[in-house]
Design a protein around this motif. Sequence first.
Motif, PDB file in Angstrom:
ATOM      1  N   GLY A  99      11.223   6.499   1.842  1.00  0.00           N
ATOM      2  CA  GLY A  99      10.838   5.014   0.930  1.00  0.00           C
ATOM      3  C   GLY A  99       9.707   4.754   1.526  1.00  0.00           C
ATOM      4  N   PHE A 100       9.285   4.722   3.037  1.00  0.00           N
ATOM      5  CA  PHE A 100       8.661   3.931   4.062  1.00  0.00           C
ATOM      6  C   PHE A 100       6.896   5.244   3.586  1.00  0.00           C
ATOM      7  N   GLU A 101       7.587   6.282   3.179  1.00  0.00           N
ATOM      8  CA  GLU A 101       5.897   6.975   2.788  1.00  0.00           C
ATOM      9  C   GLU A 101       5.799   6.538   1.269  1.00  0.00           C
ATOM     10  N   ARG A 102       6.792   6.243   0.449  1.00  0.00           N
ATOM     11  CA  ARG A 102       6.351   6.336  -1.084  1.00  0.00           C
ATOM     12  C   ARG A 102       5.484   5.211  -1.379  1.00  0.00           C
ATOM     13  N   LEU A 103       6.341   3.776  -0.164  1.00  0.00           N
ATOM     14  CA  LEU A 103       5.068   2.527   0.182  1.00  0.00           C
ATOM     15  C   LEU A 103       3.701   2.160   0.334  1.00  0.00           C
ATOM     16  N   GLN A 105       2.051   5.462  -0.224  1.00  0.00           N
ATOM     17  CA  GLN A 105       1.302   5.745  -0.702  1.00  0.00           C
ATOM     18  C   GLN A 105       0.275   4.854  -2.013  1.00  0.00           C
ATOM     19  N   THR A 106       1.458   3.617  -2.868  1.00  0.00           N
ATOM     20  CA  THR A 106       2.167   3.466  -3.683  1.00  0.00           C
ATOM     21  C   THR A 106       0.892   2.558  -3.922  1.00  0.00           C
ATOM     22  N   LEU A 107       1.097   1.793  -1.536  1.00  0.00           N
ATOM     23  CA  LEU A 107       0.228   0.777  -1.729  1.00  0.00           C
ATOM     24  C   LEU A 107      -1.279   1.282  -1.499  1.00  0.00           C
ATOM     25  N   ASP A 108      -1.213   2.140  -1.902  1.00  0.00           N
ATOM     26  CA  ASP A 108      -2.947   2.358  -0.935  1.00  0.00           C
ATOM     27  C   ASP A 108      -3.136   2.025   0.908  1.00  0.00           C
ATOM     28  N   VAL A 109      -2.328   2.400   1.423  1.00  0.00           N
ATOM     29  CA  VAL A 109      -2.769   1.985   2.494  1.00  0.00           C
ATOM     30  C   VAL A 109      -3.258   2.984   3.853  1.00  0.00           C
ATOM     31  N   PHE A 218       3.412  -3.818   2.177  1.00  0.00           N
ATOM     32  CA  PHE A 218       2.787  -3.765   3.368  1.00  0.00           C
ATOM     33  C   PHE A 218       1.784  -4.953   3.478  1.00  0.00           C
ATOM     34  N   MET A 219       2.339  -5.921   4.723  1.00  0.00           N
ATOM     35  CA  MET A 219       1.295  -6.728   4.312  1.00  0.00           C
ATOM     36  C   MET A 219       0.281  -6.534   6.594  1.00  0.00           C
ATOM     37  N   CYS A 220      -0.018  -5.795   6.651  1.00  0.00           N
ATOM     38  CA  CYS A 220      -0.932  -5.537   8.139  1.00  0.00           C
ATOM     39  C   CYS A 220       0.420  -4.562   8.478  1.00  0.00           C
ATOM     40  N   ALA A 221       0.966  -5.387   8.889  1.00  0.00           N
ATOM     41  CA  ALA A 221       1.997  -4.718  10.580  1.00  0.00           C
ATOM     42  C   ALA A 221       3.442  -5.154  10.160  1.00  0.00           C
ATOM     43  N   ARG A 263      -9.916  -2.163  -2.114  1.00  0.00           N
ATOM     44  CA  ARG A 263     -10.360  -2.044  -2.688  1.00  0.00           C
ATOM     45  C   ARG A 263      -9.264  -2.387  -4.063  1.00  0.00           C
ATOM     46  N   ASP A 264      -8.345  -2.040  -4.111  1.00  0.00           N
ATOM     47  CA  ASP A 264      -7.386  -1.689  -5.224  1.00  0.00           C
ATOM     48  C   ASP A 264      -7.035  -2.836  -5.269  1.00  0.00           C
ATOM     49  N   GLU A 265      -7.596  -4.444  -6.553  1.00  0.00           N
ATOM     50  CA  GLU A 265      -6.836  -5.530  -6.112  1.00  0.00           C
ATOM     51  C   GLU A 265      -5.530  -5.479  -6.644  1.00  0.00           C
ATOM     52  N   SER A 266      -4.923  -4.648  -7.595  1.00  0.00           N
ATOM     53  CA  SER A 266      -4.135  -4.952  -8.023  1.00  0.00           C
ATOM     54  C   SER A 266      -2.019  -4.178  -6.873  1.00  0.00           C
ATOM     55  N   THR A 267      -2.990  -3.631  -5.595  1.00  0.00           N
ATOM     56  CA  THR A 267      -2.019  -2.875  -4.361  1.00  0.00           C
ATOM     57  C   THR A 267      -1.599  -4.745  -4.025  1.00  0.00           C
ATOM     58  N   LEU A 268      -2.563  -5.326  -3.863  1.00  0.00           N
ATOM     59  CA  LEU A 268      -2.570  -6.804  -2.701  1.00  0.00           C
ATOM     60  C   LEU A 268      -1.284  -7.658  -3.802  1.00  0.00           C
ATOM     61  N   LEU A 269      -0.940  -8.585  -2.786  1.00  0.00           N
ATOM     62  CA  LEU A 269      -0.412  -9.827  -2.869  1.00  0.00           C
ATOM     63  C   LEU A 269      -1.252 -11.039  -4.402  1.00  0.00           C
ATOM     64  N   ARG A 270      -0.146 -11.506  -5.107  1.00  0.00           N
ATOM     65  CA  ARG A 270      -0.618 -12.307  -5.912  1.00  0.00           C
ATOM     66  C   ARG A 270      -0.061 -13.144  -6.074  1.00  0.00           C
ATOM     67  N   GLY A 271      -0.328 -14.598  -5.956  1.00  0.00           N
ATOM     68  CA  GLY A 271      -0.043 -16.080  -5.905  1.00  0.00           C
ATOM     69  C   GLY A 271      -0.503 -17.200  -5.587  1.00  0.00           C
ATOM     70  N   ALA A 272      -0.288 -18.476  -6.195  1.00  0.00           N
ATOM     71  CA  ALA A 272      -1.294 -20.040  -5.558  1.00  0.00           C
ATOM     72  C   ALA A 272      -0.011 -20.274  -4.458  1.00  0.00           C
TER      73      ALA A 272
END
Length: 379
Positions: A99-103, A105-109, A218-221, A263-272
């Motif tokens: 799961g960690f490895e998939r994560l 990859q998905t999040l472009d870490v 993934f948020m830093c560490a 740089r892929d904004e879709s992998t970063l978090l979103r919300g006001a």
Amino acid sequence: MTDLPPFPVTTVGSWPRPRSVLEAQRELRHGRVTIAQFERVADTAVRDVLRLQEEAGCDLVTDGELRRDNFYSFVARKLTGVKLMTLAEMLDVVEDKAGFERLLQTLDVPAYAISNPTCVGRLDRREPLALDDFLFVRAHTGRPIKVTLPGPYLLTRAMFVAGVTPEVYATKEDLAEDVVRLLREEVLALAAAGADFVQLDEPVLSELAFAPASTRTFMCAALAARRDPAEELELAVSLINRVVDGVDGTRTGVHVCRGNWSRDESTLLRGAYHPLAPYFERLEVAQLVLEYATERAGDLIAFRDKELGLGVVNPRTDRVETSAEIRRTIEDAMKLYPADKLFLNPDCGFGTFSMRPVNSDGVALAKLRAMADAARSLR
Ligand SMILES: [Zn+2]
């Protein structure tokens, strides 16, 4: 504190490392150069980045965090009891490896580019976290100086790794006691030495607010499991307030963003910022340094009795915002904030991870110049 002009222009901290520093960092990791040799290369690069910021019109300069491999794992070199573990090594201690490895990859870490400072022994100071770096900058610029430090919540979350740390510190809260003590000593030393601004980086707060509990982001560490977000945010507020309690003569700030690893904004978090607002307002710091150039940050919110470090450029794009656009952003912010409470900065650093900066120094410089132009036109 030195007087600043209206709408002070500054950065969030990191700058893309020049090739010379990247090479020296690699040699240092492999033990092929001494720390003293590395520092000599970094000295030259820091002087260069100071000149760049001065020429671009930066009112509050930083050392670009050039000596750090990233904004928090550098503490491994400064403290006892911390071991750098690559994300590959982390894989050995997390429960759900697949799961960690998939994560990642998905999040472009950038797994190859990141090492986590894992707590494996009692923490103590080997050398200052930032004081020496500050003194070097002080000796090489006449401009007011901002110093960045990883915040106490981020450091605790990053360093507490289940399966390793509990042998030394039974709980995250136990570890946090020593993290707070060390950061507080550092901030007091920086204030006594005349640092104009000390910024604590706490990007993980956005993970608490914007990442659904069912998913790991993934948020830093922030790899350590977390409890209820409200409890964690309470913990974060209390740790930050204990670090800055009674600090005098230096401006303090907290930087929060939604991720700056891709740089892929879709992998970063979103919300006001609404869910974070009640916690932000209780932080005993002068300034909140926040992203607003990305639409993922939502609408501007007025925080009571706080200065705003207003994110006016996106550090991850090639397009350079025009000074007219930046000026409009500032004018909008002036509907909610008095002019003398507004500082201008990019949304985050330009080179958070040394091996994977989010921009080139050329674009970063152009963005700084546009910010300074906008500030001048409003002064
Ligand atoms: Zn950031």
